[in-house]
Design an enzyme around this catalytic site. Structure first.
Site, PDB file in Angstrom:
ATOM      1  N   GLU A   1       0.769  -1.287   0.056  1.00 21.85           N
ATOM      2  CA  GLU A   1       0.064  -0.044  -0.025  1.00 21.85           C
ATOM      3  C   GLU A   1       0.912   1.325   0.069  1.00 21.85           C
ATOM      4  O   GLU A   1       1.892   1.409   0.795  1.00 21.85           O
ATOM      5  CB  GLU A   1      -0.942   0.063   1.134  1.00 21.85           C
ATOM      6  CG  GLU A   1      -1.780   1.234   1.343  1.00 21.85           C
ATOM      7  CD  GLU A   1      -2.892   1.066   2.467  1.00 21.85           C
ATOM      8  OE1 GLU A   1      -3.505  -0.216   2.697  1.00 21.85           O
ATOM      9  OE2 GLU A   1      -2.898   2.038   3.184  1.00 21.85           O
TER      10      GLU A   1
ATOM     11  N   ALA B   1      -8.201  11.535   3.583  1.00 25.12           N
ATOM     12  CA  ALA B   1      -9.414  11.709   4.211  1.00 25.12           C
ATOM     13  C   ALA B   1      -9.958  12.884   4.136  1.00 25.12           C
ATOM     14  O   ALA B   1      -9.512  13.841   3.709  1.00 25.12           O
ATOM     15  CB  ALA B   1      -8.668  11.630   5.776  1.00 25.12           C
TER      16      ALA B   1
ATOM     17  N   GLY C   1     -14.763   5.758   5.252  1.00 30.51           N
ATOM     18  CA  GLY C   1     -13.810   6.810   5.722  1.00 30.51           C
ATOM     19  C   GLY C   1     -14.275   7.320   7.236  1.00 30.51           C
ATOM     20  O   GLY C   1     -15.327   6.817   7.910  1.00 30.51           O
TER      21      GLY C   1
ATOM     22  N   LYS D   1       8.045   3.490   2.085  1.00 36.02           N
ATOM     23  CA  LYS D   1       9.391   3.427   2.128  1.00 36.02           C
ATOM     24  C   LYS D   1       9.858   1.870   1.458  1.00 36.02           C
ATOM     25  O   LYS D   1       9.797   1.089   2.349  1.00 36.02           O
ATOM     26  CB  LYS D   1       9.426   3.126   3.794  1.00 36.02           C
ATOM     27  CG  LYS D   1       9.395   4.629   4.442  1.00 36.02           C
ATOM     28  CD  LYS D   1       9.892   4.775   5.861  1.00 36.02           C
ATOM     29  CE  LYS D   1       9.846   6.062   6.275  1.00 36.02           C
ATOM     30  NZ  LYS D   1       9.090   6.132   7.539  1.00 36.02           N
TER      31      LYS D   1
HETATM   32  P1  FAD Z   1     -17.785   0.571   7.535  1.00 37.08           P
HETATM   33  O1  FAD Z   1     -17.576  -0.571   7.228  1.00 37.08           O
HETATM   34  O2  FAD Z   1     -19.120   1.455   7.392  1.00 37.08           O
HETATM   35  O3  FAD Z   1     -17.965   0.490   9.289  1.00 37.08           O
HETATM   36  C1  FAD Z   1     -17.539   1.505  10.153  1.00 37.08           C
HETATM   37  C2  FAD Z   1     -18.194   1.381  11.483  1.00 37.08           C
HETATM   38  O4  FAD Z   1     -19.808   1.273  11.329  1.00 37.08           O
HETATM   39  C3  FAD Z   1     -17.763   0.058  12.012  1.00 37.08           C
HETATM   40  O5  FAD Z   1     -17.935   0.108  13.438  1.00 37.08           O
HETATM   41  C4  FAD Z   1     -19.048  -0.834  11.620  1.00 37.08           C
HETATM   42  O6  FAD Z   1     -19.378  -2.118  12.584  1.00 37.08           O
HETATM   43  C5  FAD Z   1     -20.382   0.213  11.622  1.00 37.08           C
HETATM   44  N1  FAD Z   1     -21.168  -0.434  10.833  1.00 37.08           N
HETATM   45  C6  FAD Z   1     -21.320  -0.848   9.387  1.00 37.08           C
HETATM   46  N2  FAD Z   1     -22.513  -0.931   8.846  1.00 37.08           N
HETATM   47  C7  FAD Z   1     -23.372  -0.295   9.682  1.00 37.08           C
HETATM   48  C8  FAD Z   1     -24.808  -0.292   9.714  1.00 37.08           C
HETATM   49  N3  FAD Z   1     -25.505  -0.718   8.619  1.00 37.08           N
HETATM   50  N4  FAD Z   1     -25.434   0.125  11.090  1.00 37.08           N
HETATM   51  C9  FAD Z   1     -24.593   0.331  11.790  1.00 37.08           C
HETATM   52  N5  FAD Z   1     -23.306   0.280  12.151  1.00 37.08           N
HETATM   53  C10 FAD Z   1     -22.480  -0.147  11.100  1.00 37.08           C
HETATM   54  N6  FAD Z   1      -9.440   5.788   5.284  1.00 37.08           N
HETATM   55  C11 FAD Z   1      -9.338   6.703   4.489  1.00 37.08           C
HETATM   56  O7  FAD Z   1      -9.786   7.930   4.635  1.00 37.08           O
HETATM   57  N7  FAD Z   1      -8.832   6.709   3.359  1.00 37.08           N
HETATM   58  C12 FAD Z   1      -8.074   5.441   2.739  1.00 37.08           C
HETATM   59  O8  FAD Z   1      -7.533   4.927   1.885  1.00 37.08           O
HETATM   60  C13 FAD Z   1      -8.331   4.414   4.009  1.00 37.08           C
HETATM   61  N8  FAD Z   1      -7.882   3.097   3.433  1.00 37.08           N
HETATM   62  C14 FAD Z   1      -7.900   2.050   4.576  1.00 37.08           C
HETATM   63  C15 FAD Z   1      -7.609   0.759   4.379  1.00 37.08           C
HETATM   64  C16 FAD Z   1      -7.800  -0.345   5.156  1.00 37.08           C
HETATM   65  C17 FAD Z   1      -6.908  -1.649   4.740  1.00 37.08           C
HETATM   66  C18 FAD Z   1      -8.463   0.028   6.427  1.00 37.08           C
HETATM   67  C19 FAD Z   1      -8.511  -1.126   7.491  1.00 37.08           C
HETATM   68  C20 FAD Z   1      -8.837   1.213   6.619  1.00 37.08           C
HETATM   69  C21 FAD Z   1      -8.852   2.294   5.879  1.00 37.08           C
HETATM   70  N9  FAD Z   1      -9.167   3.554   5.860  1.00 37.08           N
HETATM   71  C22 FAD Z   1      -9.192   4.396   5.145  1.00 37.08           C
HETATM   72  C23 FAD Z   1      -9.816   3.925   7.333  1.00 37.08           C
HETATM   73  C24 FAD Z   1     -11.436   3.806   7.335  1.00 37.08           C
HETATM   74  O9  FAD Z   1     -11.976   4.396   6.455  1.00 37.08           O
HETATM   75  C25 FAD Z   1     -11.847   3.849   8.731  1.00 37.08           C
HETATM   76  O10 FAD Z   1     -11.437   2.778   9.381  1.00 37.08           O
HETATM   77  C26 FAD Z   1     -13.425   4.079   8.630  1.00 37.08           C
HETATM   78  O11 FAD Z   1     -13.468   4.601  10.100  1.00 37.08           O
HETATM   79  C27 FAD Z   1     -14.260   2.986   8.500  1.00 37.08           C
HETATM   80  O12 FAD Z   1     -14.279   2.590   7.344  1.00 37.08           O
HETATM   81  P2  FAD Z   1     -15.037   1.110   6.772  1.00 37.08           P
HETATM   82  O13 FAD Z   1     -15.081   1.223   5.386  1.00 37.08           O
HETATM   83  O14 FAD Z   1     -14.479  -0.021   7.569  1.00 37.08           O
HETATM   84  O15 FAD Z   1     -16.480   1.441   7.437  1.00 37.08           O
END
Ligand code: FAD
Length: 287
Positions: A17, A51, A109, A272
């Site tokens: 990544e 972000a 996000g 890196k």
């Molecule tokens: P979701 O899957 O929507 O989950 C978010 C929260 O809501 C969780 O607690 C989940 O349990 C809960 N939830 C999900 N669906 C529901 C529902 N229907 N009802 C109630 N609760 C629900 N961030 C960036 O800004 N840019 C990036 O490029 C980026 N890359 C990432 C890459 C990886 C591999 C990872 C692990 C994270 C990355 N992130 C990035 C961070 C990510 O955006 C955050 O962790 C964000 O807070 C959650 O994103 P998610 O897609 O997992 O959210």
């Protein structure tokens, strides 16, 4: 190329990544990073999305195009929905199409006080459903959390929402970074019990500074096991020793994950290449 197919041939996938250069840094910086990483021939390289979600910022898309066109390495574009409207997402889909991007890591996000979320998409699952309708040719990956997402009320709730992402169309997961493999194995068992079938890549970050790792874990909620904590304390004032010890720690984690049949390793390179190179050359014959 559909990156889901990489998981069909029985070996451990190894991906990396990168992130776009910071606002005031020269764009050329990322090219030397990519030169270093692509030379290692990873299965794919993913690029994060800033972000705050600025739809006018196409740096992720530009970098992904460079990865696939110049280096011939499959690219995965990260994309978040919480700060984007439906129209913004339509624009992004058009940009993906124009740049030939067919693999997207669909994310919610982080929600920040500085940028209030927009109303159209609240969760990654809603983005996944929308992308599947708008651009069915896109292979969708999603994020998962071995130590549970910090906003989630419980492990069960988080894993059920992970399953929801698969049901909406996610075909592959990349995990949040973690430092204790037992956390990953326990989590993986729970995903199997929940009936999640898509491959899960383990997110590994070779840390290089104590301050950096403390900042990272405060944002993502990962815990630091005693063994790593001792390393950080012992070498915190010796940059080279800390780097060597942490690279060795990451290699140990990867060896153990491969021995335990992990689907893939996703290396958070922090741009890196020299560190990615050391990790990769230590494990490449095991994949
Ligand atoms: P979701 O899957 O929507 O989950 C978010 C929260 O809501 C969780 O607690 C989940 O349990 C809960 N939830 C999900 N669906 C529901 C529902 N229907 N009802 C109630 N609760 C629900 N961030 C960036 O800004 N840019 C990036 O490029 C980026 N890359 C990432 C890459 C990886 C591999 C990872 C692990 C994270 C990355 N992130 C990035 C961070 C990510 O955006 C955050 O962790 C964000 O807070 C959650 O994103 P998610 O897609 O997992 O959210």
């Amino acid at each position: 190329m559909n990156i889901r197919e990489l998981f069909n041939n029985g070996r451990t996938v190894f991906s990396m990544e990168v992130f776009p250069p910071k606002k005031h840094d020269p764009v050329s910086e990322i090219f030397s990073t990519l030169n270093g990483l692509a030379g290692l021939d990873p299965d794919f390289i993913s690029c994060t999305y800033g972000a705050g979600g600025n739809p006018a910022d196409t740096s992720t898309i530009d970098i992904c195009r460079e990865i696939s066109e110049k280096f011939g390495t499959p690219a995965v574009a990260h994309f978040t929905c919480v700060n984007n409207s439906r129209t913004d997402i339509d624009t992004a889909v058009e940009n993906f199409r124009a740049a030939g991007i067919s693999n997207v890591l669909a994310l919610r996000g982080d929600i920040s006080d500085k940028t209030p979320p927009k109303d159209d998409f609240r969760y990654a699952s809603e983005l996944i459903t929308y992308l599947k309708q708008k651009a069915p040719y896109i292979t969708i990956s999603a994020a998962c959390y071995p130590e549970t997402h910090p906003d989630s009320p419980s492990v069960v709730s988080d894993i059920l929402h992970m399953k929801e992402k698969e049901e909406c169309g996610a075909e592959h997961f990349i995990s949040q970074l973690f430092f204790n493999n037992e956390d990953f194995y326990t989590f993986r068992e729970k995903t199997l019990i929940a009936g999640i079938k898509s491959p899960i890549e383990a997110g590994i970050m070779p840390v290089t500074s104590k301050a950096g790792i403390l900042r990272m874990v405060s944002m993502c909620g990962a815990s630091i096991p005693k063994k790593l904590s001792r390393i950080l304390n012992r070498y915190e004032n010796d940059e080279l020793a800390l780097r060597d010890a942490c690279i060795a720690y990451a290699i140990d984690q990867i060896n153990d994950l491969i021995a335990n049949d992990v689907d893939g390793i996703h290396l958070y390179t922090m741009n890196k290449p020299e560190i990615a190179q050391r990790v990769y050359s230590a494990v490449k014959n095991l994949l």
